[in-house]
Design a protein around this motif. Structure first.
Motif, PDB file in Angstrom:
ATOM      1  N   MET A 147       0.818  -1.113  -0.033  1.00  0.00           N
ATOM      2  CA  MET A 147      -0.168  -0.136   0.222  1.00  0.00           C
ATOM      3  C   MET A 147       1.010   1.435   0.092  1.00  0.00           C
ATOM      4  N   ILE A 148       2.163   1.073   0.557  1.00  0.00           N
ATOM      5  CA  ILE A 148       2.965   2.315   0.393  1.00  0.00           C
ATOM      6  C   ILE A 148       3.402   2.863  -0.838  1.00  0.00           C
ATOM      7  N   VAL A 149       2.965   2.003  -1.964  1.00  0.00           N
ATOM      8  CA  VAL A 149       3.239   2.498  -3.221  1.00  0.00           C
ATOM      9  C   VAL A 149       2.323   3.671  -3.441  1.00  0.00           C
ATOM     10  N   LEU A 150       1.068   3.660  -3.032  1.00  0.00           N
ATOM     11  CA  LEU A 150       0.115   4.480  -3.242  1.00  0.00           C
ATOM     12  C   LEU A 150       0.322   6.036  -2.851  1.00  0.00           C
ATOM     13  N   LEU A 151       1.454   6.129  -2.056  1.00  0.00           N
ATOM     14  CA  LEU A 151       1.908   7.591  -1.741  1.00  0.00           C
ATOM     15  C   LEU A 151       1.904   8.444  -3.128  1.00  0.00           C
ATOM     16  N   GLY A 152       2.262   7.918  -4.153  1.00  0.00           N
ATOM     17  CA  GLY A 152       2.338   8.585  -5.179  1.00  0.00           C
ATOM     18  C   GLY A 152       1.288   9.255  -5.655  1.00  0.00           C
ATOM     19  N   VAL A 153       0.051   8.829  -5.532  1.00  0.00           N
ATOM     20  CA  VAL A 153      -1.298   9.453  -5.720  1.00  0.00           C
ATOM     21  C   VAL A 153      -1.368  10.669  -4.718  1.00  0.00           C
ATOM     22  N   VAL A 154      -0.911  10.456  -3.254  1.00  0.00           N
ATOM     23  CA  VAL A 154      -0.882  11.525  -2.457  1.00  0.00           C
ATOM     24  C   VAL A 154      -0.107  12.767  -3.115  1.00  0.00           C
ATOM     25  N   ALA A 169       5.593  12.219  -8.998  1.00  0.00           N
ATOM     26  CA  ALA A 169       4.776  11.107  -8.491  1.00  0.00           C
ATOM     27  C   ALA A 169       5.210   9.965  -9.070  1.00  0.00           C
ATOM     28  N   GLY A 170       5.485   9.647 -10.312  1.00  0.00           N
ATOM     29  CA  GLY A 170       5.954   8.626 -11.023  1.00  0.00           C
ATOM     30  C   GLY A 170       7.372   8.242 -10.450  1.00  0.00           C
ATOM     31  N   ILE A 171       8.354   9.036 -10.015  1.00  0.00           N
ATOM     32  CA  ILE A 171       9.486   8.795  -9.533  1.00  0.00           C
ATOM     33  C   ILE A 171       9.258   8.354  -8.255  1.00  0.00           C
ATOM     34  N   VAL A 172       8.244   8.891  -7.338  1.00  0.00           N
ATOM     35  CA  VAL A 172       8.100   8.517  -5.812  1.00  0.00           C
ATOM     36  C   VAL A 172       7.407   7.171  -6.004  1.00  0.00           C
ATOM     37  N   THR A 173       6.442   6.698  -6.988  1.00  0.00           N
ATOM     38  CA  THR A 173       6.035   5.272  -7.083  1.00  0.00           C
ATOM     39  C   THR A 173       6.997   4.496  -7.339  1.00  0.00           C
ATOM     40  N   GLY A 174       7.981   4.753  -8.246  1.00  0.00           N
ATOM     41  CA  GLY A 174       8.794   3.761  -8.747  1.00  0.00           C
ATOM     42  C   GLY A 174       9.710   3.336  -7.675  1.00  0.00           C
ATOM     43  N   LEU A 175      10.204   4.148  -6.951  1.00  0.00           N
ATOM     44  CA  LEU A 175      11.269   4.101  -5.923  1.00  0.00           C
ATOM     45  C   LEU A 175      10.733   3.366  -4.640  1.00  0.00           C
ATOM     46  N   LEU A 176       9.373   3.704  -4.253  1.00  0.00           N
ATOM     47  CA  LEU A 176       8.668   2.890  -3.316  1.00  0.00           C
ATOM     48  C   LEU A 176       8.285   1.562  -3.803  1.00  0.00           C
TER      49      LEU A 176
END
Length: 239
Positions: A1-8, A27-34
């Motif tokens: 679920m932590i991957v959904l922080l990109g939506v935030v 957001a794409g970079i954050v989602t990819g790194l998470l």
């Protein structure tokens, strides 16, 4: 679920009114790194997504062409053309464009018209010229913006309700794919397209009526603007 922080990140970026391209990229970079992608894997994912949706970036080629045409008098020629058609008001002209947009979208020609290709360089200036000729005076900025908004709405409504009449459009294929896979149905794209035709007709009648009533609204707003600024009334209202 932590991957959904990109939506935030996307929500916060839009709430704070940041650049949309920058927000989506971050957001794409954050989602990819998470999601534990390596920097090279993240770069490869961006490149793959860009290559898969490269048709979306066609506007980057179209916009310079439109800019050159406008620089050399495209908008002025469009206004001169509408000036020769004495009986064509702004509402009637936009109703005709709405019909053309719906028919072309129903045939799958969704990229034939659009805000960048036709509305800004052609449709909006022609509608403004028709409104000015009908009013017999230059349009105030508020009225001019209203005409432009109606020009954009005629394109949007025509595309939105016309494209669903074409069986190979993305929305039709998405609906049929979701229904067939989730609910184990055998829904055919042709059936959806046929049911979209009455909806498209209703949309044309409703928005076409609004466009035809636009001329009266413009006359009232021109009279109000003339009264507010103590200007002479337009020709049709001065009798």
């Amino acid at each position: 679920m932590i991957v959904l922080l990109g939506v935030v990140v996307v929500i916060l970026g839009f709430v704070t009114r940041r650049n949309p391209v920058l927000v989506v990229g971050v957001a794409g970079i954050v989602t990819g790194l998470l999601g534990r992608l390596s920097p090279l894997g993240l770069l490869a994912a961006f490149g793959r997504s860009f290559a898969d949706s490269r048709s979306v970036t066609v506007f980057a080629v179209v916009l310079p062409v439109i800019g050159l045409l406008e620089r050399y008098g495209l908008r002025e020629q469009a206004r001169n053309l509408i000036g020769r058609l004495g009986s064509l008001s702004a509402g009637r002209f936009l109703t005709v464009y709405l019909l053309i947009r719906q028919i072309t979208a129903a045939l799958g020609l969704t990229s034939m018209c659009g805000p960048a290709q036709t509305v800004r360089p052609l449709v909006a200036p022609m509608a403004e010229a028709a409104a000015e000729r009908t009013a017999g005076a230059a349009l105030p900025e508020r009225v001019r913006e209203k005409v432009r908004s109606y020009a954009a709405s005629s394109d949007t409504v025509g595309l939105f309700f016309g494209e669903d009449c074409f069986i190979a459009i993305g929305s039709i294929l998405l609906i049929t794919g979701f229904v067939n896979s989730t609910y184990h149905q055998s829904l055919e794209p042709t059936r959806l397209a046929l049911w979209a035709i009455p909806l498209a007709v209703c949309a044309f009648l409703v928005h076409g009526a609004r466009l035809l009533l636009l001329d009266r609204q413009l006359q009232r707003e021109m009279a109000l603007a003339a009264a507010e600024h103590d200007l002479p009334l337009p020709k049709e209202n001065s009798k």
